[in-house]
Enzyme design. Structure first.
Site, mmCIF file in Angstrom:
data_model
loop_
_atom_site.group_PDB
_atom_site.id
_atom_site.type_symbol
_atom_site.label_atom_id
_atom_site.label_comp_id
_atom_site.label_asym_id
_atom_site.label_seq_id
_atom_site.Cartn_x
_atom_site.Cartn_y
_atom_site.Cartn_z
ATOM 1 N N GLU A 64 -1.901 10.054 6.734
ATOM 2 C CA GLU A 64 -2.372 9.318 7.911
ATOM 3 C C GLU A 64 -1.511 9.555 9.143
ATOM 4 O O GLU A 64 -2.034 9.664 10.264
ATOM 5 C CB GLU A 64 -2.448 7.825 7.591
ATOM 6 C CG GLU A 64 -3.606 7.414 6.705
ATOM 7 C CD GLU A 64 -3.368 7.668 5.236
ATOM 8 O OE1 GLU A 64 -4.306 7.486 4.435
ATOM 9 O OE2 GLU A 64 -2.230 8.049 4.877
ATOM 10 N N HIS A 75 -4.049 -3.664 -0.571
ATOM 11 C CA HIS A 75 -5.337 -3.139 -0.122
ATOM 12 C C HIS A 75 -6.273 -4.255 0.338
ATOM 13 O O HIS A 75 -7.483 -4.044 0.418
ATOM 14 C CB HIS A 75 -6.010 -2.340 -1.242
ATOM 15 C CG HIS A 75 -5.371 -1.027 -1.524
ATOM 16 N ND1 HIS A 75 -5.975 -0.062 -2.288
ATOM 17 C CD2 HIS A 75 -4.181 -0.518 -1.128
ATOM 18 C CE1 HIS A 75 -5.182 1.004 -2.374
ATOM 19 N NE2 HIS A 75 -4.089 0.731 -1.680
#
Length: 326
Positions: A60, A129
Protein backbone atom coordinates in the site's frame (compact mmCIF):
# COMPACT_ATOMS: atom_id res chain seq x y z
CA UNK A 1 -34.58 3.76 -13.76
CA UNK A 2 -32.69 0.50 -13.34
CA UNK A 3 -31.91 -1.68 -10.33
CA UNK A 4 -28.21 -2.30 -9.63
CA UNK A 5 -26.03 -3.47 -6.77
CA UNK A 6 -23.78 -1.19 -4.77
CA UNK A 7 -20.70 -2.79 -6.40
CA UNK A 8 -22.19 -2.09 -9.83
CA UNK A 9 -22.83 1.54 -8.88
CA UNK A 10 -19.15 1.90 -7.99
CA UNK A 11 -18.08 0.23 -11.24
CA UNK A 12 -20.41 2.36 -13.34
CA UNK A 13 -19.22 5.59 -11.74
CA UNK A 14 -15.56 4.76 -12.38
CA UNK A 15 -16.16 3.48 -15.91
CA UNK A 16 -18.29 6.43 -16.98
CA UNK A 17 -15.67 8.89 -15.80
CA UNK A 18 -12.79 6.91 -17.35
CA UNK A 19 -14.53 6.95 -20.74
CA UNK A 20 -14.56 10.74 -20.64
CA UNK A 21 -11.07 11.37 -19.27
CA UNK A 22 -7.95 9.44 -20.29
CA UNK A 23 -6.03 10.73 -17.26
CA UNK A 24 -8.15 8.63 -14.88
CA UNK A 25 -6.86 5.20 -13.93
CA UNK A 26 -7.58 2.60 -11.24
CA UNK A 27 -4.83 0.98 -9.19
CA UNK A 28 -4.97 -1.49 -6.31
CA UNK A 29 -4.75 -5.10 -5.24
CA UNK A 30 -6.77 -7.49 -7.45
CA UNK A 31 -8.62 -4.68 -9.26
CA UNK A 32 -7.74 -6.01 -12.75
CA UNK A 33 -7.41 -9.74 -13.39
CA UNK A 34 -9.70 -10.68 -10.50
CA UNK A 35 -12.26 -7.92 -11.29
CA UNK A 36 -11.77 -6.46 -7.81
CA UNK A 37 -11.76 -8.15 -4.42
CA UNK A 38 -15.48 -7.34 -4.17
CA UNK A 39 -16.10 -7.34 -7.96
CA UNK A 40 -16.44 -3.55 -7.96
CA UNK A 41 -14.25 -3.25 -11.07
CA UNK A 42 -15.78 -6.14 -13.04
CA UNK A 43 -15.08 -5.83 -16.75
CA UNK A 44 -12.93 -2.73 -16.44
CA UNK A 45 -9.66 -4.44 -17.40
CA UNK A 46 -11.27 -5.70 -20.62
CA UNK A 47 -12.56 -2.24 -21.50
CA UNK A 48 -9.67 -0.02 -20.46
CA UNK A 49 -6.64 -2.28 -20.59
CA UNK A 50 -3.77 -2.96 -18.22
CA UNK A 51 -2.34 0.57 -18.44
CA UNK A 52 -5.45 2.07 -16.84
CA UNK A 53 -6.63 -0.79 -14.60
CA UNK A 54 -3.52 -1.79 -12.72
CA UNK A 55 -3.01 -4.74 -10.40
CA UNK A 56 -0.57 -3.67 -7.70
CA UNK A 57 1.58 -5.79 -5.41
CA UNK A 58 0.58 -6.07 -1.75
CA UNK A 59 2.37 -2.82 -0.97
CA UNK A 60 0.00 0.00 0.00
CA UNK A 61 2.77 2.49 0.77
CA UNK A 62 4.25 1.92 -2.67
CA UNK A 63 1.17 2.11 -4.89
CA UNK A 64 -0.35 4.94 -2.83
CA UNK A 65 2.84 6.95 -3.34
CA UNK A 66 2.90 6.17 -7.06
CA UNK A 67 -0.69 7.38 -7.39
CA UNK A 68 -0.10 10.57 -5.38
CA UNK A 69 2.91 11.45 -7.51
CA UNK A 70 0.92 10.71 -10.66
CA UNK A 71 -1.87 13.04 -9.50
CA UNK A 72 0.65 15.83 -8.92
CA UNK A 73 1.74 15.38 -12.53
CA UNK A 74 -1.66 15.76 -14.15
CA UNK A 75 -3.42 12.41 -13.79
CA UNK A 76 -6.53 11.59 -11.75
CA UNK A 77 -5.91 8.23 -10.05
CA UNK A 78 -8.43 6.10 -8.19
CA UNK A 79 -6.71 4.04 -5.50
CA UNK A 80 -8.57 1.01 -4.17
CA UNK A 81 -7.66 -0.33 -0.75
CA UNK A 82 -8.91 -3.82 -0.03
CA UNK A 83 -10.01 -2.25 3.26
CA UNK A 84 -9.15 1.07 4.84
CA UNK A 85 -7.44 -0.91 7.60
CA UNK A 86 -4.69 -1.48 5.04
CA UNK A 87 -4.59 2.23 4.18
CA UNK A 88 -2.63 2.66 7.42
CA UNK A 89 0.38 1.22 5.61
CA UNK A 90 0.20 4.09 3.11
CA UNK A 91 -1.22 6.79 5.36
CA UNK A 92 1.96 8.88 5.25
CA UNK A 93 1.39 9.43 1.54
CA UNK A 94 -2.24 10.40 2.15
CA UNK A 95 -1.77 12.73 5.12
CA UNK A 96 1.67 14.23 4.47
CA UNK A 97 1.61 14.45 0.68
CA UNK A 98 -1.84 14.27 -0.90
CA UNK A 99 -3.54 16.43 1.72
CA UNK A 100 -0.79 19.05 1.97
CA UNK A 101 0.79 19.51 -1.46
CA UNK A 102 -1.57 22.29 -2.59
CA UNK A 103 -0.64 24.43 0.41
CA UNK A 104 3.03 23.42 0.55
CA UNK A 105 3.50 24.23 -3.14
CA UNK A 106 1.80 27.60 -2.82
CA UNK A 107 -1.00 26.42 -5.11
CA UNK A 108 1.36 25.31 -7.87
CA UNK A 109 0.39 21.66 -7.48
CA UNK A 110 -2.88 19.97 -6.63
CA UNK A 111 -3.72 16.32 -6.05
CA UNK A 112 -6.94 15.17 -7.74
CA UNK A 113 -7.11 11.63 -6.39
CA UNK A 114 -9.71 9.28 -4.89
CA UNK A 115 -8.82 6.74 -2.24
CA UNK A 116 -11.67 4.24 -2.02
CA UNK A 117 -12.49 0.93 -0.32
CA UNK A 118 -14.52 -0.54 2.53
CA UNK A 119 -14.46 0.79 6.08
CA UNK A 120 -15.81 -0.45 9.40
CA UNK A 121 -16.66 -3.97 10.45
CA UNK A 122 -17.87 -6.76 8.19
CA UNK A 123 -18.54 -9.66 10.51
CA UNK A 124 -15.99 -11.80 12.29
CA UNK A 125 -12.83 -10.27 10.83
CA UNK A 126 -11.02 -9.51 14.07
CA UNK A 127 -9.74 -6.30 15.59
CA UNK A 128 -7.32 -5.23 12.84
CA UNK A 129 -9.84 -5.62 10.00
CA UNK A 130 -12.88 -4.02 11.67
CA UNK A 131 -11.88 -0.40 12.19
CA UNK A 132 -13.51 2.85 11.08
CA UNK A 133 -11.06 5.68 10.49
CA UNK A 134 -13.29 8.38 9.02
CA UNK A 135 -12.60 10.67 11.98
CA UNK A 136 -8.83 10.29 11.42
CA UNK A 137 -9.07 11.41 7.82
CA UNK A 138 -11.74 14.07 8.49
CA UNK A 139 -9.40 15.59 11.08
CA UNK A 140 -6.90 16.38 8.31
CA UNK A 141 -7.25 19.70 6.46
CA UNK A 142 -6.94 19.10 2.74
CA UNK A 143 -8.93 15.87 2.61
CA UNK A 144 -12.58 15.38 1.76
CA UNK A 145 -14.32 12.34 3.28
CA UNK A 146 -17.37 10.65 1.76
CA UNK A 147 -19.34 7.70 3.22
CA UNK A 148 -22.41 6.74 1.16
CA UNK A 149 -25.10 4.46 2.54
CA UNK A 150 -26.76 3.15 -0.64
CA UNK A 151 -26.08 2.49 -4.35
CA UNK A 152 -27.78 5.66 -5.64
CA UNK A 153 -25.73 7.94 -3.43
CA UNK A 154 -22.56 5.93 -4.02
CA UNK A 155 -22.64 6.40 -7.79
CA UNK A 156 -23.45 10.10 -7.75
CA UNK A 157 -20.97 10.88 -5.00
CA UNK A 158 -18.14 8.85 -6.54
CA UNK A 159 -18.49 10.65 -9.85
CA UNK A 160 -18.28 13.96 -7.99
CA UNK A 161 -15.25 12.72 -6.05
CA UNK A 162 -13.42 11.67 -9.22
CA UNK A 163 -14.03 15.11 -10.76
CA UNK A 164 -12.88 16.94 -7.62
CA UNK A 165 -9.50 18.67 -7.81
CA UNK A 166 -8.59 17.73 -4.24
CA UNK A 167 -7.97 14.33 -2.59
CA UNK A 168 -11.13 12.49 -1.56
CA UNK A 169 -11.44 9.58 0.87
CA UNK A 170 -14.37 7.47 -0.36
CA UNK A 171 -15.46 4.85 2.18
CA UNK A 172 -17.71 1.91 1.33
CA UNK A 173 -18.62 -1.32 3.16
CA UNK A 174 -18.03 -4.99 2.43
CA UNK A 175 -21.55 -5.62 3.74
CA UNK A 176 -23.16 -3.16 1.31
CA UNK A 177 -21.69 -4.32 -2.02
CA UNK A 178 -24.68 -6.61 -2.61
CA UNK A 179 -27.30 -3.99 -1.68
CA UNK A 180 -29.68 -3.21 -4.54
CA UNK A 181 -31.43 0.04 -5.43
CA UNK A 182 -32.91 1.90 -8.37
CA UNK A 183 -30.66 4.46 -10.04
CA UNK A 184 -31.30 6.64 -13.12
CA UNK A 185 -30.35 5.26 -16.54
CA UNK A 186 -28.68 8.56 -17.41
CA UNK A 187 -25.86 10.46 -15.78
CA UNK A 188 -26.30 12.18 -12.43
CA UNK A 189 -23.96 13.81 -9.94
CA UNK A 190 -24.44 14.32 -6.20
CA UNK A 191 -22.36 17.25 -4.93
CA UNK A 192 -20.03 16.63 -2.02
CA UNK A 193 -20.89 18.27 1.29
CA UNK A 194 -24.67 18.01 1.00
CA UNK A 195 -26.65 15.89 3.49
CA UNK A 196 -29.93 14.19 2.60
CA UNK A 197 -33.08 13.70 4.65
CA UNK A 198 -33.88 10.02 4.21
CA UNK A 199 -37.00 10.13 6.38
CA UNK A 200 -39.05 13.14 7.39
CA UNK A 201 -40.02 13.41 11.06
CA UNK A 202 -41.10 15.86 13.75
CA UNK A 203 -40.07 14.53 17.18
CA UNK A 204 -36.35 13.73 17.01
CA UNK A 205 -33.46 14.01 14.56
CA UNK A 206 -31.25 10.97 14.01
CA UNK A 207 -27.99 11.81 12.23
CA UNK A 208 -25.95 8.99 10.72
CA UNK A 209 -23.94 7.88 7.67
CA UNK A 210 -22.68 4.71 6.00
CA UNK A 211 -24.13 1.24 6.49
CA UNK A 212 -24.95 1.75 10.19
CA UNK A 213 -27.78 4.09 9.17
CA UNK A 214 -29.81 0.96 8.44
CA UNK A 215 -30.16 0.52 12.21
CA UNK A 216 -31.72 3.99 12.36
CA UNK A 217 -34.31 2.97 9.76
CA UNK A 218 -35.22 -0.12 11.80
CA UNK A 219 -35.49 1.94 14.97
CA UNK A 220 -37.67 4.55 13.27
CA UNK A 221 -40.12 1.85 12.18
CA UNK A 222 -40.33 0.54 15.76
CA UNK A 223 -40.73 4.00 17.25
CA UNK A 224 -43.37 5.01 14.73
CA UNK A 225 -45.64 2.31 16.15
CA UNK A 226 -45.25 4.01 19.53
CA UNK A 227 -46.18 7.42 18.16
CA UNK A 228 -42.62 8.85 17.89
CA UNK A 229 -41.75 10.47 14.57
CA UNK A 230 -38.04 10.28 13.65
CA UNK A 231 -36.29 12.42 11.08
CA UNK A 232 -33.26 10.59 9.65
CA UNK A 233 -30.49 12.69 8.17
CA UNK A 234 -27.80 10.93 6.12
CA UNK A 235 -24.65 13.09 6.13
CA UNK A 236 -23.16 11.30 3.10
CA UNK A 237 -20.10 13.57 3.26
CA UNK A 238 -18.20 13.81 6.56
CA UNK A 239 -15.86 16.57 5.42
CA UNK A 240 -17.00 19.07 4.40
CA UNK A 241 -19.97 18.43 6.66
CA UNK A 242 -23.39 19.94 6.03
CA UNK A 243 -23.87 21.36 9.51
CA UNK A 244 -26.66 23.66 8.30
CA UNK A 245 -28.78 20.62 7.45
CA UNK A 246 -28.30 19.33 11.00
CA UNK A 247 -29.11 22.72 12.51
CA UNK A 248 -32.27 23.04 10.40
CA UNK A 249 -33.51 19.60 11.45
CA UNK A 250 -32.73 20.20 15.14
CA UNK A 251 -34.60 23.50 15.03
CA UNK A 252 -37.64 21.51 13.86
CA UNK A 253 -37.43 18.48 16.18
CA UNK A 254 -35.56 19.99 19.17
CA UNK A 255 -33.86 16.65 19.88
CA UNK A 256 -30.81 14.92 18.47
CA UNK A 257 -29.37 11.41 18.41
CA UNK A 258 -26.14 10.71 16.50
CA UNK A 259 -25.38 7.18 15.32
CA UNK A 260 -22.02 6.06 13.94
CA UNK A 261 -19.90 2.93 13.63
CA UNK A 262 -16.72 4.19 15.28
CA UNK A 263 -15.05 4.47 18.66
CA UNK A 264 -16.52 7.19 20.90
CA UNK A 265 -13.43 9.24 21.76
CA UNK A 266 -12.86 12.19 19.37
CA UNK A 267 -15.46 10.76 17.01
CA UNK A 268 -17.54 12.41 14.28
CA UNK A 269 -20.47 12.42 16.70
CA UNK A 270 -18.34 14.39 19.16
CA UNK A 271 -17.86 17.15 16.58
CA UNK A 272 -21.54 17.15 15.61
CA UNK A 273 -22.51 17.41 19.27
CA UNK A 274 -20.17 20.37 19.80
CA UNK A 275 -21.37 22.20 16.68
CA UNK A 276 -25.04 21.77 17.63
CA UNK A 277 -24.59 23.00 21.20
CA UNK A 278 -22.43 25.87 19.94
CA UNK A 279 -24.87 27.04 17.27
CA UNK A 280 -28.41 25.91 18.13
CA UNK A 281 -28.26 25.13 21.84
CA UNK A 282 -31.41 27.13 22.60
CA UNK A 283 -33.45 24.89 20.32
CA UNK A 284 -32.61 21.71 22.25
CA UNK A 285 -35.23 20.29 24.61
CA UNK A 286 -33.00 17.44 25.79
CA UNK A 287 -29.32 16.54 26.00
CA UNK A 288 -27.82 15.11 22.79
CA UNK A 289 -27.32 11.36 22.74
CA UNK A 290 -24.66 9.64 20.65
CA UNK A 291 -24.36 5.96 19.81
CA UNK A 292 -21.01 4.44 18.86
CA UNK A 293 -19.18 1.14 19.03
CA UNK A 294 -17.75 0.10 22.36
CA UNK A 295 -14.51 1.83 23.31
CA UNK A 296 -12.44 -1.29 22.66
CA UNK A 297 -10.98 -3.21 19.71
CA UNK A 298 -13.50 -5.34 17.86
CA UNK A 299 -13.71 -8.94 19.04
CA UNK A 300 -13.71 -12.06 16.88
CA UNK A 301 -16.37 -13.72 19.04
CA UNK A 302 -19.82 -13.24 17.45
CA UNK A 303 -21.39 -12.76 20.88
CA UNK A 304 -18.94 -10.02 21.81
CA UNK A 305 -19.21 -8.49 18.34
CA UNK A 306 -22.95 -8.18 18.75
CA UNK A 307 -22.42 -6.25 21.96
CA UNK A 308 -19.66 -4.11 20.42
CA UNK A 309 -21.66 -2.85 17.44
CA UNK A 310 -24.52 -0.35 17.73
CA UNK A 311 -27.93 -1.73 16.79
CA UNK A 312 -31.49 -0.53 16.41
CA UNK A 313 -32.31 -1.29 20.04
CA UNK A 314 -29.60 1.18 21.08
CA UNK A 315 -31.19 3.78 18.82
CA UNK A 316 -34.67 3.12 20.23
CA UNK A 317 -33.35 3.54 23.77
CA UNK A 318 -31.48 6.76 22.93
CA UNK A 319 -34.53 8.25 21.25
CA UNK A 320 -36.73 7.41 24.23
CA UNK A 321 -34.12 9.01 26.49
CA UNK A 322 -34.28 12.32 24.64
CA UNK A 323 -38.08 12.07 24.53
CA UNK A 324 -38.11 11.40 28.32
CA UNK A 325 -40.04 8.19 27.76
CA UNK A 326 -39.37 4.74 29.19
Amino acid sequence: MKTIQFREAICEAMSEEMRKDDTIFLIGEEVAEYNGAYKASKGMLDEFGAKRVIDSPIAELGFTGIAVGSAMNGNRPIVEFMTFNFALVGIDQIINNAAKIRQMSGGQLNCPIVFRGPTGSAGQLGATHSQAFENWFANTPGLKVVIPSNPYDAKGLLKAAIRDDDPVIFMESEQMYGDKMEVPEGEYIIPLGVADIKREGTDVTIVSFGKIIKEAYKAADVLEKEGISCEILDMRTIRPMDFEAIFTSVKKTNRLVVLEESWPFASISSEITFQVQENVFDYLDAPIRRITTADAPAAYSPVLMEEWLPNFNDVVKAVKDVMYKK
